[in-house]
Structures are given as structure tokens and as C-alpha cells.
Design a protein around this motif. Structure first.
Motif, PDB file in Angstrom:
ATOM      1  N   UNK A  10      26.069 -14.980 -12.097  1.00  0.00           N
ATOM      2  CA  UNK A  10      24.998 -15.179 -13.078  1.00  0.00           C
ATOM      3  C   UNK A  10      23.945 -16.124 -12.522  1.00  0.00           C
ATOM      4  N   UNK A  11      24.367 -17.222 -11.949  1.00  0.00           N
ATOM      5  CA  UNK A  11      23.428 -18.186 -11.371  1.00  0.00           C
ATOM      6  C   UNK A  11      22.612 -17.533 -10.261  1.00  0.00           C
ATOM      7  N   UNK A  28      15.737 -20.165 -17.940  1.00  0.00           N
ATOM      8  CA  UNK A  28      17.129 -19.858 -18.248  1.00  0.00           C
ATOM      9  C   UNK A  28      18.073 -20.907 -17.662  1.00  0.00           C
ATOM     10  N   UNK A  29      17.785 -21.361 -16.449  1.00  0.00           N
ATOM     11  CA  UNK A  29      18.593 -22.429 -15.865  1.00  0.00           C
ATOM     12  C   UNK A  29      18.474 -23.712 -16.688  1.00  0.00           C
ATOM     13  N   UNK A  30      17.265 -24.008 -17.141  1.00  0.00           N
ATOM     14  CA  UNK A  30      17.026 -25.210 -17.936  1.00  0.00           C
ATOM     15  C   UNK A  30      17.792 -25.145 -19.264  1.00  0.00           C
ATOM     16  N   UNK A  31      17.816 -23.978 -19.888  1.00  0.00           N
ATOM     17  CA  UNK A  31      18.553 -23.824 -21.147  1.00  0.00           C
ATOM     18  C   UNK A  31      20.037 -24.100 -20.935  1.00  0.00           C
ATOM     19  N   UNK A  32      20.580 -23.554 -19.860  1.00  0.00           N
ATOM     20  CA  UNK A  32      21.988 -23.805 -19.553  1.00  0.00           C
ATOM     21  C   UNK A  32      22.226 -25.295 -19.293  1.00  0.00           C
ATOM     22  N   UNK A  33      21.304 -25.919 -18.580  1.00  0.00           N
ATOM     23  CA  UNK A  33      21.430 -27.352 -18.293  1.00  0.00           C
ATOM     24  C   UNK A  33      21.352 -28.162 -19.582  1.00  0.00           C
ATOM     25  N   UNK A  34      20.444 -27.784 -20.476  1.00  0.00           N
ATOM     26  CA  UNK A  34      20.331 -28.479 -21.767  1.00  0.00           C
ATOM     27  C   UNK A  34      21.617 -28.384 -22.568  1.00  0.00           C
ATOM     28  N   UNK A  42      24.149  -9.530 -17.563  1.00  0.00           N
ATOM     29  CA  UNK A  42      24.191 -10.976 -17.746  1.00  0.00           C
ATOM     30  C   UNK A  42      25.037 -11.381 -18.941  1.00  0.00           C
ATOM     31  N   UNK A  43      25.032 -10.558 -19.978  1.00  0.00           N
ATOM     32  CA  UNK A  43      25.801 -10.895 -21.171  1.00  0.00           C
ATOM     33  C   UNK A  43      27.285 -11.008 -20.814  1.00  0.00           C
ATOM     34  N   UNK A  44      27.771 -10.020 -20.100  1.00  0.00           N
ATOM     35  CA  UNK A  44      29.198 -10.028 -19.730  1.00  0.00           C
ATOM     36  C   UNK A  44      29.491 -11.150 -18.732  1.00  0.00           C
ATOM     37  N   UNK A  45      28.581 -11.376 -17.782  1.00  0.00           N
ATOM     38  CA  UNK A  45      28.779 -12.471 -16.829  1.00  0.00           C
ATOM     39  C   UNK A  45      28.826 -13.811 -17.553  1.00  0.00           C
TER      40      UNK A  45
END
Length: 158
Positions: A30-31, A42-48, A11-14
Motif C-alpha cells: 500500500x505504501x 494519503x500518507x499524511x492522513x495515515x500519519x495523522x 487499496x481497500x483490501x491492502x
């Protein structure tokens, strides 16, 4: 390369490859990992962090899996989640609840116009013409236009 990163769960590289103007395939992979793992946080963090793609994915996941309570909770942070919640209620046949969510979304400065327009459309869809007529008579120009168009189309179909 993306297949290998996904298979390895890297995930880090993605994330490195997929963000910003990065590799779209990396982001999608990644998604997919996050969705497959039901990793809402994790999706929420990305959305934030402002990633609209992650937000849409989060909303679609909650909508598709019929998570009314979770969508309601998301609406506290993301006002546009209320539109997804309204559609979920409507899909479930909970018309009054869906219309109430749309009415609440109308109060948001960014959502107001689209939520209002959608509420009028749903009122007409569910045969609540008298409600739209009352809105039009009270001076709601959008309701008036939509009502006139609805009546013209109804006259033509008869």
C-alpha cells in the motif's frame, strides 16, 4: 496474493490486511502505491491517524525529493518534521538554516533533548566550537560534555 492486490490497485483490501497488527507485506505494498503516485495527502492522513510508518515514509519522500517548503509546512502539524527539515538544509549546505530549525525544535517538549544534542553535534561538525564553548560556559552541561569529548578526540588525532 499481495502481487495480485497491488497489480489490481486494490487499496481497500491492502488497507484491511495491512493495518494494526496486520500483514506487513500488505502495508508495504500500500505504501509503495502511495509513494509511486506521490500521494502525499494519503500518507499524511495515515500519519495523522498515528501510523509512524506512514509518517516516516512521508518524511523520507519529502527529504529525498528535496521539498524544503513541503517539509516546512509539515512541521506545523508534525513537530518532528522540523528535524527532517534541518537535515535537508544541512545536506544542501544551508548550515545556518539547519541550525535554526534544530534550535526551533528544541522548544518542543518531545523533541527538545534530541534536537539540542543534534544542534551541538552539527555545530562541532561545522567547526563552530566557539558557539559550543559559549553554551558550555553558560551552564549547558550537554554542550560541556560534548565539547570535552570533541577536544579529547581532536588532541588524539593530531
Amino acid at each position: 496474493m499481495m502481487d495480485q492486490l497491488e497489480a489490481a490497485g486494490d487499496e481497500v483490501r491492502l488497507r484491511e490486511l495491512g493495518f494494526g497488527d496486520g500483514d506487513r507485506c500488505a502495508f508495504i505494498r500500500l505504501i509503495e502505491i502511495l509513494v509511486d503516485g506521490d500521494r502525499l495527502d494519503d500518507l499524511r492522513i495515515l500519519a495523522r491517524d498515528g501510523d509512524g510508518r506512514a509518517f516516516t515514509t512521508l518524511m523520507e519522500l519529502l527529504f529525498r525529493t528535496d521539498r524544503v517548503d513541503q517539509l516546512r509546512a509539515e512541521a506545523d502539524e508534525f513537530p518532528s518534521a522540523r528535524l527532517w527539515l534541518a537535515q535537508l538544509h544541512l545536506r544542501r549546505g544551508e548550515v545556518d538554516a539547519g541550525l535554526a530549525e534544530l534550535a526551533a525544535a528544541e522548544l518542543d517538549p518531545e523533541l527538545g533533548w534530541s534536537a539540542h544534542s543534534e544542534r551541538i553535534a552539527q555545530l562541532l561538525r561545522f567547526g563552530r566550537v566557539a558557539d559550543v564553548r559559549a553554551m558550555a560556559e553558560a551552564g549547558d552541561r550537554v554542550a560541556g560534555r560534548r565539547l570535552r569529548r570533541f577536544e579529547r578526540e581532536s588532541d588524539r588525532s593530531q
